[in-house]
Scaffold this active site. Sequence first.
Site, PDB file in Angstrom:
ATOM      1  N   LYS A 252       0.978  -1.352  -0.053  1.00  0.00           N
ATOM      2  CA  LYS A 252       0.071   0.083  -0.017  1.00  0.00           C
ATOM      3  C   LYS A 252       0.817   1.239  -0.167  1.00  0.00           C
ATOM      4  CE  LYS A 252      -4.324   0.924   1.965  1.00  0.00           C
ATOM      5  NZ  LYS A 252      -5.494   0.452   3.048  1.00  0.00           N
ATOM      6  N   GLU A 336     -18.635  -5.844  10.817  1.00  0.00           N
ATOM      7  CA  GLU A 336     -19.486  -4.910  11.807  1.00  0.00           C
ATOM      8  C   GLU A 336     -20.696  -6.057  12.428  1.00  0.00           C
ATOM      9  OE1 GLU A 336     -18.593  -4.261   8.669  1.00  0.00           O
ATOM     10  OE2 GLU A 336     -17.571  -1.984   8.987  1.00  0.00           O
ATOM     11  N   ARG A 364     -25.441  -2.899   7.817  1.00  0.00           N
ATOM     12  CA  ARG A 364     -25.429  -4.190   7.749  1.00  0.00           C
ATOM     13  C   ARG A 364     -25.511  -5.133   8.817  1.00  0.00           C
ATOM     14  NH1 ARG A 364     -19.625  -5.654   4.900  1.00  0.00           N
ATOM     15  NH2 ARG A 364     -21.066  -5.133   3.201  1.00  0.00           N
TER      16      ARG A 364
HETATM   17  C1  LIG Z   1     -18.548  -2.578   5.544  1.00  0.00           C
HETATM   18  C2  LIG Z   1     -17.505  -1.593   5.448  1.00  0.00           C
HETATM   19  N1  LIG Z   1     -16.956  -1.273   6.499  1.00  0.00           N
HETATM   20  C3  LIG Z   1     -15.716  -0.447   6.555  1.00  0.00           C
HETATM   21  C4  LIG Z   1     -15.372   0.389   5.623  1.00  0.00           C
HETATM   22  C5  LIG Z   1     -14.380   1.456   5.536  1.00  0.00           C
HETATM   23  N2  LIG Z   1     -13.170   0.974   4.751  1.00  0.00           N
HETATM   24  C6  LIG Z   1     -12.827   1.399   3.395  1.00  0.00           C
HETATM   25  S1  LIG Z   1     -11.587   0.890   2.882  1.00  0.00           S
HETATM   26  C7  LIG Z   1     -11.164   0.037   4.182  1.00  0.00           C
HETATM   27  C8  LIG Z   1      -9.766  -0.921   4.541  1.00  0.00           C
HETATM   28  C9  LIG Z   1      -9.929  -1.984   3.144  1.00  0.00           C
HETATM   29  O1  LIG Z   1      -8.832  -2.915   3.392  1.00  0.00           O
HETATM   30  P1  LIG Z   1      -8.475  -3.800   1.918  1.00  0.00           P
HETATM   31  O2  LIG Z   1      -9.730  -4.524   1.820  1.00  0.00           O
HETATM   32  O3  LIG Z   1      -7.336  -4.645   2.421  1.00  0.00           O
HETATM   33  O4  LIG Z   1      -8.066  -2.953   0.814  1.00  0.00           O
HETATM   34  P2  LIG Z   1      -6.877  -1.995   0.739  1.00  0.00           P
HETATM   35  O5  LIG Z   1      -7.126  -0.463   1.217  1.00  0.00           O
HETATM   36  O6  LIG Z   1      -5.718  -2.395   1.749  1.00  0.00           O
HETATM   37  O7  LIG Z   1      -6.598  -1.890  -0.533  1.00  0.00           O
HETATM   38  C10 LIG Z   1     -12.097   0.023   5.292  1.00  0.00           C
HETATM   39  C11 LIG Z   1     -12.143  -0.580   6.357  1.00  0.00           C
HETATM   40  C12 LIG Z   1     -15.984  -0.134   4.357  1.00  0.00           C
HETATM   41  N3  LIG Z   1     -15.819   0.595   3.138  1.00  0.00           N
HETATM   42  N4  LIG Z   1     -17.140  -1.077   4.176  1.00  0.00           N
HETATM   43 MG   LIG Z   2      -5.423  -4.363   2.496  1.00  0.00          MG
END
Ligand SMILES: Cc1ncc(C[n+]2csc(CCOP(=O)(O)OP(=O)(O)O)c2C)c(N)n1
Ligand SMILES: [Mg+2]
Length: 609
Positions: A252, A336, A364
Amino acid sequence: MPQLDEITGPADLRALSGAEVTELAAMIRRFLVEKVTRTGGHLGPNLGVVELTIALHRVFDSPRDRILWDTGHQTYVHKILTGRAAGFDTLRRRGGLSGYPCRAESAHDVIENSHASTALSYADGLAKAYEIQGSTDRSVVAVIGDGALTGGMAWEALNNIAAAKHRPLVVVVNDNGRSYAPTVGGLADHLAALRTGPRADAGHLGPRGLFEELGLAYLGPVDGHDIEALESALTRAKRLGRPVVVHCLTEKGRGHRPAEQDEADRFHAVRAQPAAAAPARRERPSWTDVFGAELAELGAERPDLVAITAAMLAPTGLSRFAERHPERTFDVGIAEQHAVTSAAGLALGGLHPVVALYATFLNRAFDQVLMDVALHRAPVTFVLDRAGATGDDGPSHNGMWDLSLLQLVPGLRVAAPRDGATLRRALREAVAVDDAPTVVRFPKGSVGEDIPALDSCGGVDILRRAEHPDVLLVAVGTMATTCLETADLLAGHGFGVTVVDPRWVKPVPSGLLELGREHRMVATVEDNGRVGGVGAAVAQALCDHGATAAVRTFGIAQDFPDHGARGDVLAGSGLTSRHIARTLAEELAALDAVPRQGRPAPAAGHPAH
Ligand SMILES: Cc1ncc(C[n+]2csc(CCOP(=O)(O)OP(=O)(O)O)c2C)c(N)n1
Ligand SMILES: [Mg+2]
Ligand SMILES: CC(=O)[C@@H](O)[C@H](O)COP(=O)(O)O
């Protein structure tokens, strides 16, 4: 070698040589840093998928093949490669490029919902649809992050995908080891163990692991920044003819040293740079900061308080609590539903959990709130940040449903503070409740100045008293400022407006019913969907108690507002003092057929004109 704004689609990539592809990746990184630093947005996640996205669009034939992105915050490179580089100066701006996939923008975009952990379910459905329709020559590819993979839906989908060994489907795990902070849990540990396995670019399957035990083919781990290795693994996956996981290791923030060195969240989401000419604004604390500081204090006073986050410890303000009370802080991953029912368990065990989420993500976990917490009258406190219109992150991020959904939950109490002082007070009152769930919700951004109450009546703060009781204007939370402005506008035209803030909006406080009986009209203003919100509950309560006042409710229209600034979304639903004043003036004028005793008829230039 095309320039980025000359790329019209993936076909432009397929003739590029290895060296040209490497140069393309470098161009894209420079472009992302330059543009997103200025507009704000998800810089880190997109820097991490430059090579992966190029390889995907060279191996698969989008849009005939469908490439789905979980959460969708990492699709800027996908947008560049599908002919949208020119739009990045308008990223996340109203009328401009969305920060997430958007079907209106491109046939290459599929999922517009930015709630995590859904892509594999969409993919499962698409693959079934293509099979039933005989479109067996179309690939379905779902890219999911290691964070999103901690969401339960992802495993519900994998359970189905793995069972259909005849149905091709490519799951690309974009494993950068982080959500915001490092991804936690047994799955994260397992992915880490797989990372140390032999590399798929040697042309053989990786070590047996969870995915293979489930019945999926596994290719990996693959260097997610080596385009040749990626294309080799993705080509194998495309031809495998069965469900397969391609486990890609990415970084990242890759290629931008400040992001690479940012241990907090690798520049997960960066704020827009203020315009050069903009006057330096004195930063006021954010709602999140006020909450976080108060909870940390409460944690010292109350050893039974525990804090729960769904992979968003810092964004939801729990960092200070975690620093001071690490043993009472739990990050459950992007989960969640589990967070809520685990909180019910903690409460049944004698503790008082505080579950901190963004309001939209509580959607959700509604059944868990209803059946696992409220049915048991469990003393869980939900703190909903980003409640109301958020704007930048598009329709699935506005926190515009919580006040409507939560009206349905028996016994649950909801507070909507109007400023920092009432937020601190509401939080303390909420965690003091030991026989029911409580909710404290507040918007994104900085808190305004505290708004003092002149008086109170039956649990309702009176912010402005009217000389003539024409309108009782009920402000929900942060809409107090808009309501006071509205009262000024109406007062200038001879209408008397009493402005009140119930602070606790569920159940409807008795003071509102009492005050409602004293006014000709009751109007409610909330930063939530109008349908089924606080206004609807107040109207019903007034009706149930025989009040005869006319009722007018103002809230966000039942729609999916396009991305834009918070103000754009509010204005789009008429949640401005000018619109509310004009509407109320028209309705009062209509009510007031007979000239009012002792007062002039509405003056010319009246808001109703
Ligand atoms: C249900 C839900 N909870 C929280 C979020 C907030 N959120 C957006 S991106 C993220 C982290 C995602 O991590 P990952 O899937 O590993 O993607 P990366 O950013 O590392 O590419 C979170 C927690 C969301 N979009 N949806
Ligand atoms: Mg990730
Ligand atoms: C993609 C996602 O859901 C989060 O990263 C979200 O964009 C964060 O929103 P804030 O910037 O309001 O914290």
